[in-house]
Design an enzyme around this catalytic site. Sequence first.
Site, PDB file in Angstrom:
ATOM      1  N   LYS A 202       0.829  -1.200   0.000  1.00  0.00           N
ATOM      2  CA  LYS A 202       0.000   0.000   0.000  1.00  0.00           C
ATOM      3  C   LYS A 202       0.868   1.256   0.000  1.00  0.00           C
ATOM      4  CE  LYS A 202      -3.710   0.180   2.614  1.00  0.00           C
ATOM      5  NZ  LYS A 202      -4.593   0.337   3.794  1.00  0.00           N
ATOM      6  N   GLU A 208      10.397  -5.391   3.470  1.00  0.00           N
ATOM      7  CA  GLU A 208      10.566  -6.721   2.892  1.00  0.00           C
ATOM      8  C   GLU A 208      10.132  -6.746   1.428  1.00  0.00           C
ATOM      9  OE1 GLU A 208       9.259  -7.391   7.251  1.00  0.00           O
ATOM     10  OE2 GLU A 208       8.855  -5.983   5.624  1.00  0.00           O
ATOM     11  N   GLY A 263      -4.682  -4.561   5.209  1.00  0.00           N
ATOM     12  CA  GLY A 263      -3.978  -5.652   4.551  1.00  0.00           C
ATOM     13  C   GLY A 263      -4.621  -7.007   4.737  1.00  0.00           C
ATOM     14  N   ARG A 264      -5.034  -7.339   5.965  1.00  0.00           N
ATOM     15  CA  ARG A 264      -5.580  -8.675   6.226  1.00  0.00           C
ATOM     16  C   ARG A 264      -7.013  -8.823   5.709  1.00  0.00           C
ATOM     17  NH1 ARG A 264      -4.532  -5.780  10.630  1.00  0.00           N
ATOM     18  NH2 ARG A 264      -6.179  -5.157  12.081  1.00  0.00           N
ATOM     19  N   GLU A 349      -3.967 -10.157  14.887  1.00  0.00           N
ATOM     20  CA  GLU A 349      -3.576  -8.801  14.494  1.00  0.00           C
ATOM     21  C   GLU A 349      -4.738  -7.830  14.670  1.00  0.00           C
ATOM     22  OE1 GLU A 349      -0.359  -7.610  11.400  1.00  0.00           O
ATOM     23  OE2 GLU A 349      -2.258  -7.620  10.299  1.00  0.00           O
ATOM     24  N   HIS A 380      -1.206 -36.321  14.764  1.00  0.00           N
ATOM     25  CA  HIS A 380       0.045 -37.001  15.103  1.00  0.00           C
ATOM     26  C   HIS A 380       1.118 -36.012  15.552  1.00  0.00           C
ATOM     27  CE1 HIS A 380      -1.491 -40.796  13.410  1.00  0.00           C
ATOM     28  NE2 HIS A 380      -2.124 -39.993  12.580  1.00  0.00           N
ATOM     29  N   LYS A 490       9.998  -3.141  13.970  1.00  0.00           N
ATOM     30  CA  LYS A 490      10.476  -2.735  12.646  1.00  0.00           C
ATOM     31  C   LYS A 490      11.374  -1.506  12.748  1.00  0.00           C
ATOM     32  CE  LYS A 490       6.593  -2.328  10.354  1.00  0.00           C
ATOM     33  NZ  LYS A 490       5.669  -2.164   9.206  1.00  0.00           N
TER      34      LYS A 490
END
Length: 504
Positions: A202, A208, A263-264, A349, A380, A490
């Site tokens: 955005k 990253e 974002g999510r 979040e 398992h 960050k």
Amino acid sequence: MSNNLQPTTGSLWSELEEHQASLRDVTIKSHFKSDLARASNFKLSHNDISFDFSKNNMNERTIELLLKLARDCALEDKRDRLYNGATINTTEGRAALHMALRGTCPDHLDIDGKNVKDSVDQTLEQIKAFAEKFDREQRFDHIVHIGIGGSDLGPKLVCSALRHLSKPGVDIRFLSNIDPDHFHDTLDGLNADKTLFIVVSKSFSTQETMTNAHSARDWLVSHLTDPEYVNSHFCAVTSKFDDALSFGIPDDNIFDLPDWVGGRFSLWSAVGLPIALYLGYDHFKALLSGAHDIDQHFLNTPLESNIPVLMGLISIWHRNLWNYNIHCVLPYSERLKLMAQYVQQLDMESNGKSVDAQGAPLIQPSAPAIFGASGTGAQHTFFQMLHQGSDIIPCEFIAVKTPVHRVGDHHEKLISNVLGQTKALMDGYKNTEQPHKNFEGNRPSNTVWLRELTPFSLGMLLSLYEHRAFVQGAIWNINSFDQYGVELGKNLALKALERLQNLK
């Protein structure tokens, strides 16, 4: 209760606590004995999806009190404000209009002087035109999606879950981590001349994403037959059009990502471009239609029959009345293996906060820690703890009634494990002579059933969990749409990076 108060401040909370205390010595199994129709009474269905909440330690009185709590906390008013584009993300001064991306918004809603519906329609037309060009020219065989967090996980989940619908000969990969090995492994074996990169940020400044984007550009320059055409190998999804242009991306390849989309919650926007390219635009639209269908259910169905409302209220019941601080998500479908991670981000979040929407410290805990994995493999690994651990961990099973592929009796065995595990968690097995083989039982679980795994049903499922997260945040009176908790680390990492670079 005022819109701005936390739930524990009302008189109803004491009533809920007294009611919970009355159930401490009651078993879930006994509820089925006292209500022979419990399996149907504690189940809600809507189109291709159903929600079975019968295996929880609760009764009709519990539901009645939780619905009173929802109304006491003005859930319906908050829901309407979400739909109508009110500034519910108060810390960032924004609306949260992810529903608008799938056609759920008032026709005349304007944000910053732009009609929201028109903006959404324009972006969808741009996605459609680009997808048609992608198919027509057949220039690219490989798509590399560069993003992180919500800009990565949503599209990756959808493309993984629906890969049986992918176009022949089209490969998609997702590059999120700044780890150089991830970069190497993602691009390993790709033909640069046939590779399209989609850069999603955005701000067009996410460390990253932009580090990977610049490295991808360098890779293309060194591997393309004709490096002059490097810019045409990129698309951007961003709110910073000029910054994407400065990177060299052609203006026709830049897709808008509005500020009012978090974002999510963004896979329904141009962030879903890789879905349209990999699966086809029609499948992307079907995904949006499924989400829209649940939007309408959430907005218009009475609270008593509203699936995301009941899901959210049961989460409150577990987290705040029973003090269960962990929640396990168990998709019994390998195609849905990323659901646990998706719900983890969505809930933790959104609602992993310690202050309310007015900045006051929370009186009660908010989001539980969420983990999970796909079944039956998870049986398992950590099911030992679910059945016999010292912590009671509510579980949420997600199952698909009709498989994509039939192989012998595999699917029947898969579904039998869903049924067997939920019953084992509830019933337990007493063995006083061999304590290590004793199962206390009385461990709650829900099951979400899909009729089949299609773009429409997957859209319904993801929308369902979005609205559940909103319901929880509305009850807790927190802002579910900011995420300042990601900032400090960050910022300190940037300072650490400067020191590391100086050492060189």
